[in-house]
Scaffold this active site. Structure first.
Site, mmCIF file in Angstrom:
data_model
loop_
_atom_site.group_PDB
_atom_site.id
_atom_site.type_symbol
_atom_site.label_atom_id
_atom_site.label_comp_id
_atom_site.label_asym_id
_atom_site.label_seq_id
_atom_site.Cartn_x
_atom_site.Cartn_y
_atom_site.Cartn_z
ATOM 1 N N ARG A 17 -6.850 -2.174 -9.366
ATOM 2 C CA ARG A 17 -6.692 -0.765 -10.537
ATOM 3 C C ARG A 17 -5.041 -0.400 -10.238
ATOM 4 N NH1 ARG A 17 -9.532 0.137 -6.151
ATOM 5 N NH2 ARG A 17 -11.612 -0.231 -7.260
ATOM 6 N N SER A 143 7.579 4.631 -1.899
ATOM 7 C CA SER A 143 7.055 5.745 -2.677
ATOM 8 C C SER A 143 8.400 6.716 -2.476
ATOM 9 C CB SER A 143 5.790 6.212 -2.077
ATOM 10 O OG SER A 143 5.662 7.683 -2.635
ATOM 11 N N TYR A 155 1.646 9.102 5.283
ATOM 12 C CA TYR A 155 1.826 8.099 4.076
ATOM 13 C C TYR A 155 3.433 8.080 3.894
ATOM 14 C CZ TYR A 155 1.745 6.711 -0.943
ATOM 15 O OH TYR A 155 1.609 5.899 -2.166
ATOM 16 N N ALA A 156 4.019 9.166 4.135
ATOM 17 C CA ALA A 156 5.691 9.039 3.966
ATOM 18 C C ALA A 156 6.172 8.176 5.300
ATOM 19 C CB ALA A 156 6.119 10.484 4.273
ATOM 20 N N LYS A 159 5.603 4.672 4.171
ATOM 21 C CA LYS A 159 6.498 4.265 2.924
ATOM 22 C C LYS A 159 7.711 4.024 3.415
ATOM 23 C CE LYS A 159 3.257 3.668 -0.140
ATOM 24 N NZ LYS A 159 2.903 2.209 -0.489
#
Length: 254
Positions: A17, A143, A155-156, A159
């Protein structure tokens, strides 16, 4: 000597997706045979169906990209059924957002497992085929959150780590005709960003409008915006671009 374009095989992780699906469809339109990898094989079949309906060649593969045995089995299957992969798009990702004092060890570990360990394992398994072909393209999905983002310490970090990983791959693999680059998307309309809006208690449409108003081009990004950038980076014409982080965010971010 380089691989024949008609014989080139690409792997896209997290291809069921969003950005992954759009990228898989675009690479198939570019002439690649595409292995669509996702956690459950059944989830990847929709993207494969889209590609095959358009006349392309694709394969759905189920694997946890953070599991070494599953990764090797997946790559072996791709080689057997499509051919040796020379393009890898490490797109698989998850979010477990929370403020630092609320973030659990499981929240941290899962994000690292998928983004960092997953990209490492997939790249390690695929690079030998690129080296043998003397041609390869690796694209890692970073990101704008790599610059820091409230509620995304895990997440940071992942990434940002992918950016260092990318630059190291470029140094190590360049002499074999392999480039490695990272794309850092800004605000893209996906199921993941819908989940972010829900997490912070905002209705989706007003959330998109508010985010778009802060972007210089005055619109939200679409998965196809990232897919177009991947298409360029894996092309012959991008062979002198390596070790770069390209912010696809509708305006300057870094």
């Amino acid at each position: 000597m380089t691989a024949s374009p008609s014989a080139r095989v690409a792997i896209v992780t997290g291809g069921a997706r969003g950005i992954g699906a759009a990228t898989a469809r675009r690479l198939a339109a570019d002439g690649f045979a595409v292995a669509v990898v996702d956690l459950a094989e059944a989830d990847a079949r929709g993207t494969v169906g889209d590609i095959e309906s358009a006349g392309g060649r694709a394969l759905a593969v189920g694997a946890d990209v953070g599991n070494a045995e599953q990764v090797q089995a997946a790559v072996d299957r791709v080689v057997a059924e499509l051919g040796p992969p020379v393009v890898l798009v490490n797109n698989a990702g998850v979010t477990r957002d929370n403020l630092l004092f609320k973030m659990t060890e499981d929240d941290w570990d899962l994000v690292m497992h998928v983004h960092l360990r997953g990209s490492f394992l997939m790249t390690r398994a695929v690079q030998q085929h690129m080296v043998e072909a003397k041609w390869g393209r690796i694209v890692n999905l970073s990101s704008t959150s790599a610059l820091g983002n409230r509620g995304q310490a895990n997440y940071a970090t992942a990434k940002a780590g992918l950016q260092g990983f990318t630059k190291t791959l470029a140094i190590e693999l360049g002499k074999f005709g392999v480039t490695a680059n990272a794309i850092a998307p800004g605000f893209i309309v996906t199921e993941m960003t819908k989940a972010t809006a829900a997490r912070i208690g905002q209705a989706w449409e007003p959330y998109v409008e508010a985010r778009a108003a802060q972007i210089p081009v005055l619109r939200a990004g679409q998965p196809e915006d990232i897919a177009h950038t991947v298409s360029f980076l894996v092309s012959e014409g991008a062979g002198f671009i390596s070790g770069q982080v390209i912010y696809v965010a509708g305006g300057p971010r870094a």
